[in-house]
Motif scaffolding. Structure first.
Motif, short mmCIF file in Angstrom:
data_model
loop_
_atom_site.label_atom_id
_atom_site.label_comp_id
_atom_site.label_asym_id
_atom_site.label_seq_id
_atom_site.Cartn_x
_atom_site.Cartn_y
_atom_site.Cartn_z
N ALA A 46 0.73 -1.40 0.07
CA ALA A 46 -0.01 0.16 -0.07
C ALA A 46 0.77 1.26 -0.05
N ALA A 47 1.98 1.06 0.62
CA ALA A 47 2.77 2.53 0.89
C ALA A 47 3.34 2.76 -0.59
N ARG A 48 3.96 1.75 -1.41
CA ARG A 48 4.48 1.90 -2.37
C ARG A 48 3.33 2.34 -3.46
N CYS A 49 2.35 1.89 -3.44
CA CYS A 49 1.16 2.38 -4.31
C CYS A 49 0.69 3.93 -4.11
N PHE A 50 0.83 4.18 -2.89
CA PHE A 50 0.78 5.57 -2.47
C PHE A 50 1.88 6.47 -3.05
N LYS A 51 3.17 6.02 -2.81
CA LYS A 51 4.09 6.61 -3.38
C LYS A 51 4.29 6.87 -4.78
N TRP B 298 -2.92 5.93 6.70
CA TRP B 298 -3.77 5.03 7.66
C TRP B 298 -3.68 3.53 7.11
N VAL B 299 -3.98 3.58 5.73
CA VAL B 299 -4.32 2.01 5.13
C VAL B 299 -2.87 1.40 5.28
N THR B 300 -1.72 2.43 4.95
CA THR B 300 -0.36 1.71 4.80
C THR B 300 -0.07 0.96 5.79
N ARG B 301 -0.77 0.93 7.14
CA ARG B 301 -0.22 0.29 8.29
C ARG B 301 -0.53 -1.33 8.02
N TYR B 302 -1.38 -1.61 7.02
CA TYR B 302 -1.88 -3.16 6.64
C TYR B 302 -1.04 -3.53 5.53
N SER B 303 -0.43 -4.68 6.01
CA SER B 303 0.26 -5.47 4.85
C SER B 303 -0.89 -5.80 3.91
N ILE B 304 -0.30 -6.43 2.57
CA ILE B 304 -1.37 -6.87 1.44
C ILE B 304 -2.29 -7.92 2.21
N LEU B 305 -1.44 -8.83 2.82
CA LEU B 305 -2.51 -10.15 3.15
C LEU B 305 -3.62 -9.68 4.34
N ASP B 306 -2.97 -8.58 5.06
CA ASP B 306 -4.05 -8.03 5.92
C ASP B 306 -5.08 -7.38 5.15
N LEU B 307 -4.79 -6.79 4.09
CA LEU B 307 -5.77 -6.29 3.28
C LEU B 307 -6.74 -7.35 2.70
N VAL B 308 -6.19 -8.55 2.29
CA VAL B 308 -7.13 -9.70 1.62
C VAL B 308 -7.97 -9.85 2.53
N GLU B 309 -7.41 -10.11 4.07
CA GLU B 309 -8.23 -10.52 4.91
C GLU B 309 -9.32 -9.68 5.33
N LEU B 310 -8.86 -8.32 5.34
CA LEU B 310 -10.09 -7.47 5.71
C LEU B 310 -10.98 -7.07 4.50
N THR B 311 -10.69 -6.96 3.32
CA THR B 311 -11.17 -6.37 2.22
C THR B 311 -11.61 -7.53 1.20
N GLY B 312 -11.17 -8.74 1.17
CA GLY B 312 -11.23 -9.85 0.19
C GLY B 312 -10.27 -9.69 -0.86
N THR B 313 -10.23 -11.03 -1.48
CA THR B 313 -9.15 -11.28 -2.48
C THR B 313 -8.94 -10.08 -3.54
N LEU C 130 -6.08 4.08 -3.74
CA LEU C 130 -4.71 4.87 -2.80
C LEU C 130 -3.82 5.79 -3.75
N ALA C 131 -3.58 4.96 -4.80
CA ALA C 131 -2.52 5.73 -5.73
C ALA C 131 -3.20 6.93 -6.19
N ALA C 132 -4.51 6.86 -6.60
CA ALA C 132 -5.10 7.99 -7.08
C ALA C 132 -4.94 9.25 -5.84
N ARG C 133 -5.38 8.86 -4.82
CA ARG C 133 -5.25 9.74 -3.80
C ARG C 133 -3.96 10.29 -3.66
N GLY C 134 -2.92 9.41 -3.68
CA GLY C 134 -1.38 9.85 -3.55
C GLY C 134 -0.98 11.04 -4.70
N ALA C 135 -1.78 11.12 -5.87
CA ALA C 135 -1.53 12.12 -6.84
C ALA C 135 -1.98 13.47 -6.33
#
Lengths: 279, 118
Positions: A160-165, A221-236, A245-250
Motif C-alpha cells: 500500500a505504501a508503494r502504491c501511495f508513493k 492510515w491504510v499503509t499500516r496494513y500488509s497486503i495479506l492484512d488487506l486481503v483478509e480485511l477486504t477480500g481477495t 490509494l494511488a489516485a489519492r496520492g496524486a
C-alpha cells in the motif's frame, strides 16, 4: 504547467457494462449505484479536465501471467477495448496522450519506479467502465487518457505504501508537465469483495466506510496494513483499493470530498465512488 | 512445490501467489485464450481436446469437466481467468459464488444484501 483538478475513485464491476447496455440505470437494483454519479459528472463538467490518468488493474486482457508487471504505463495514441470472454459489450476506442505518457514515464523512472511501458495496450472493463460512468454516452470519451496498471492479480502485490508513493510521483510528474492541460486522476476497482473460495461473497462495510473517510484526511492510515492484512480485511479482490490509494496520492496537498457514494451489493461487490479535490 | 515459507492462513481464501501461479499456469493460459470467440467455440466443440492442447493436468481437466470452481482454484486457477471459463457456460458471479459457498443462488444474493445492512 499542467494542473490536477482532482481525483475520482470508482468501482469497476463488469456487470455495470451490461446494465449500461440494457439501460437499467433506473432499475431498483441499479438505481442506488447510478444515482451516485450526477454530482460527480457536474463537478467534472466544471473542472473540465483535458486528460485522465486512469489507475486500474488488468484482469487478463492486456497482460497474461506469462508477463505480469507490477506497474505498467500506457504510451499509445489509442487504447482499444476488446472481448474479455464473458459477453460484456465492447466499447469504442479511447484517445491516448503519448506526450503525457512519456513525460510520466521519464518522471516516474527518474523517481526509481521501474515501469513497463506499453506502446500497444488493450484496456479492459476496469479502464472503460469508470470512464463510461463518468462521461456516459460520450463517444469518443471527451478526455485523452493515460492508463496506469497496478498488479492486483498475482501476489506478491506492491505494498500500500508503494502504491501511495507511485500516486505521489504521478502527481509530481503531472505538475511538472510543461503543457496547458487539466488532468483528472481516476482510480478504479473495489471496494471490499471476494469472488473466489469458500469465503466468496465476503464484504466488509465497516472497513470500507472507514477507508472512505481516511482516504480524505489520513491516506497513510491504510499503509499500516500488509497486503495479506488487506486481503483478509477486504477480500481477495478488495485489494483493488490500491488503485484508489494511488489516485489519492496524486493529490499532493490536503483534499476535500466532492461527493461520495457507497452501496452494497453490485454483483458480489461493495460499490464505491469518491471524488476529491485539493483544498 | 515448496516455497520454504510458512504461509499465512486466511479462512476460505486462497491467495494467488507464485505457488498457485506455477501450479495453475496451463489452466489459466487456457482460460486466457477464451478472450477469443473462436477459441470459445473450439473449446465447446471438443472440451477434452482443447484441455489437452493446453496441457492441463488430470486434476485440472477433472475440475474443468465438473465445472467445480473450488477444485479449479485448488488446481491453481485464478478467479479472473476462471470467470472467462464460467462465462462460456453463462455462469455469472452469483452462480460462481453460490457454487463455492454451497448455497442456492438466491441464498447467496440474500447474503450479499444482508452485508449492506450490517
Amino acid at each position: 504547467m499542467a494542473s490536477i483538478v482532482g481525483a475520482v475513485n470508482v468501482t469497476h464491476v463488469p456487470y455495470i457494462g451490461r446494465a449500461i447496455a440494457n439501460k437499467l440505470q433506473q432499475d431498483p437494483y441499479w438505481k442506488p449505484f447510478f444515482d451516485g454519479f450526477p454530482p460527480v459528472r457536474d463537478w467534472l463538467a466544471k473542472a473540465s479536465p483535458d486528460v485522465a490518468v486512469v489507475i486500474y488493474n488488468d484482469h487478463g486482457l492486456n497482460f497474461f501471467l506469462d508477463k505480469q508487471p507490477t506497474f505498467a504505463v500506457g504510451a499509445a495514441p489509442e487504447y482499444r477495448n476488446a472481448d474479455e470472454g464473458w459477453g460484456i459489450p465492447t466499447l469504442p476506442p479511447y484517445r491516448g496522450d503519448p506526450d503525457l505518457s512519456w513525460h510520466l514515464i521519464e518522471s516516474l523512472v527518474g523517481e526509481e519506479f521501474d515501469l513497463v511501458t506499453c506502446q500497444e495496450m488493450v484496456v479492459d472493463h476496469a479502464f472503460t467502465l469508470p470512464l463510461e460512468l463518468l462521461w456516459p454516452d460520450r463517444h469518443p470519451c471527451p478526455v485523452r487518457t493515460v492508463p496506469v496498471c497496478i498488479n492486483t492479480v498475482q501476489h506478491p502485490l506492491p505494498t500500500a505504501a508503494r502504491c501511495f508513493k507511485l500516486g505521489q510521483a504521478i502527481g509530481r510528474a503531472v505538475e511538472s508537465w510543461d503543457a496547458d492541460a487539466r488532468v483528472v486522476v481516476i482510480g478504479t476497482g473495489g471496494l471490499s469483495h471476494q469472488l473466489d473460495g469458500q469465503r466468496a461473497g465476503f464484504i466488509n462495510k465497516k472497513f470500507d466506510l472507514l477507508f472512505l473517510e481516511k482516504l480524505i484526511a489520513d491516506p497513510l492510515w491504510v499503509t499500516r496494513y500488509s497486503i495479506l492484512d488487506l486481503v483478509e480485511l477486504t477480500g481477495t479482490q478488495g485489494v483493488e483499493l490500491l488503485n484508489w490509494l494511488a489516485a489519492r496520492g496524486a493529490l499532493l496537498g490536503e483534499v476535500q470530498k466532492v461527493h461520495a457514494n457507497y452501496h452494497i451489493p453490485i454483483s458480489n461487490t461493495a460499490s464505491g465512488l469518491l471524488a476529491m479535490e485539493g483544498i | 512445490m515448496n516455497s520454504g515459507k510458512v504461509k499465512r492462513e486466511i479462512p476460505g481464501t486462497t491467495v494467488f501467489d507464485g505457488e498457485q501461479a506455477r501450479k495453475g499456469y496451463a489452466l489459466n493460459k487456457m482460460c486466457f485464450s477464451f478472450n477469443s470467440a473462436e477459441n470459445r467455440a473450439e473449446f465447446l466443440r471438443d472440451q477434452e481436446a482443447y484441455c489437452a492442447k493446453f496441457g492441463l493436468s488430470a486434476q485440472q481437466r477433472e475440475a474443468v469437466r465438473s465445472l467445480n470452481v473450488l477444485k479449479m482454484i485448488e488446481a491453481g486457477g485464478n478467479a479472473y481467468y476462471l470467470a472467462k471459463l464460467g462465462g462460456i457456460f453463462g455462469l455469472d458471479m452469483q452462480d460462481i459464488g453460490a457454487q463455492q459457498t454451497g448455497m442456492s443462488k438466491d441464498e447467496f444474493k440474500a447474503k450479499l444484501v444482508e452485508a449492506g445492512r450490517k
